[in-house]
Design a protein around this motif. Structure first.
Motif, short mmCIF file in Angstrom:
data_model
loop_
_atom_site.label_atom_id
_atom_site.label_comp_id
_atom_site.label_asym_id
_atom_site.label_seq_id
_atom_site.Cartn_x
_atom_site.Cartn_y
_atom_site.Cartn_z
N PHE A 24 25.97 74.54 144.82
CA PHE A 24 25.55 74.18 146.18
C PHE A 24 26.68 74.34 147.19
CE2 PHE A 24 21.36 72.65 145.32
CZ PHE A 24 21.42 72.35 143.96
N ARG A 25 27.89 73.94 146.78
CA ARG A 25 28.96 73.82 147.77
C ARG A 25 30.15 74.74 147.51
NH1 ARG A 25 26.40 69.37 146.50
NH2 ARG A 25 25.26 68.31 148.15
N GLY A 151 17.61 61.42 151.11
CA GLY A 151 16.89 60.30 151.72
C GLY A 151 15.85 59.72 150.78
N THR A 175 30.54 68.81 138.72
CA THR A 175 29.95 68.24 139.92
C THR A 175 31.05 67.94 140.94
OG1 THR A 175 28.58 66.45 140.84
CG2 THR A 175 29.92 65.90 138.92
N SER A 176 30.71 68.19 142.22
CA SER A 176 31.71 68.07 143.29
C SER A 176 31.92 66.62 143.72
CB SER A 176 31.25 68.88 144.51
OG SER A 176 29.99 68.34 144.98
#
Ligand code: BV8
Length: 227
Positions: A24-25, A151, A175-176
């Motif tokens: 993702f990042r 959310g 994982t970040s």
């Protein structure tokens, strides 16, 4: 590595990266290609359900082509051979842990699942989902991917809290540490007396919360750690 005690492992997108699925990042990550607010919130789904379905249809097809890598297989061996429980919590929505023979708690949902926003019925997701799909239970066109968006409450939190309070070792792999409540698990495990280990390609936002670190590509360093 210790010789007994419950091991609690949290995995993230970094362990599926070597199976060809995007993180993702990282610089080429999914959230660099499309904003979270356009595809991974309940508001995005209300605003443009087709765009959200297109995003998850693309990822479901990629996940369907991916194969588990040496990391997934090493963790399955650890679950099989360790003398005490090895509990896998994953933030990933692919099925690569299961394909390698592991059982895992999917706290952010699964691409393989569909859920009805009207009656909460769950069923196996078709390859391609569309806003017009009718729920097989209530018939309403309110079907969505069984994914936990920003959310929304992640799945399995009561069970995860119990494991955090009684594990001997907490390990985060790939994982970040950017997303909560998962990023807060290491502090919770440590305050209950667990040893903590971060295995990742690089340092993360939460590295200083871990006692031990192994830096490197998961498919190399995780089998070395397990075996
Ligand atoms: C919630 C959908 C209410 C699925 C995702 C404090 C407490 C609670 C909530 C918050 C809080 N502060 C802020 C929040 C709100 C928010 C949040 O955390 N926002 C962030 C951005 C600040 N959290 C939420 O909304 C959560 N729900 O809070 O509900 C609540 C309140 C209290 C208590 C409980 C609940 C919902 C979070 C879930 C959102 N859904 N995605 C999908 O589309 O896939 S999150 C998304 O990020 C994915 O699920 C992903 O799994 C997750 C984490 O990302 P990573 O897996 O870590 O991936 P990333 O790319 O970031 O990092 C990859 C790492 O791998 C890198 O470090 C890289 O170096 C490494 N790597 C790469 N290659 C390799 C490698 N490592 C080893 N080997 C390699 N080869």
């Amino acid at each position: 590595m210790q010789t007994s005690g419950t091991i609690l492992i949290l995995t993230g997108a970094g362990i599926s990266a070597e199976s060809g699925l995007g993180t993702f990042r990282d610089s080429d990550g999914l959230w660099e290609q499309v904003p979270i607010t356009e595809v991974a919130t309940p508001q995005a789904f209300v605003r443009d359900p087709q765009k959200v379905h297109d995003f998850y249809n693309m990822r479901r097809q990629a996940a369907g082509r991916a194969q588990p890598n040496a990391t997934h297989h090493a963790l399955a061996r650890l679950q099989r051979d360790w003398p005490d429980p090895v509990v896998l919590i994953t933030q990933n929505v692919d099925a690569l842990h299961e394909a390698a023979g592991s059982t895992a708690l999917h706290m952010h949902g699964a691409l393989s699942g569909a859920v009805c926003a009207a009656c909460d019925h769950r069923w196996p997701a078709p390859a391609l989902m569309a806003p017009s799909d009718a729920c097989p239970h209530c018939g309403k066109a309110a079907t969505r991917p069984d994914i936990v968006w920003f959310g929304e409450m992640p799945h399995h939190l009561p069970a995860i809290d119990r494991h955090l309070s009684d594990c001997a070792l907490f390990v985060a792999i790939g994982t970040s540490g950017a997303v909560y409540p998962a990023a807060g698990f290491v502090a919770e495990a440590a305050c209950h007396g667990a040893a903590t280990l971060e295995i990742n390609a690089a340092a993360t936002d939460v590295s200083e919360a871990f006692e031990q670190h192994i830096i490197g590509p998961a498919s190399t360093v995780v089998p070395d750690w397990v075996d």
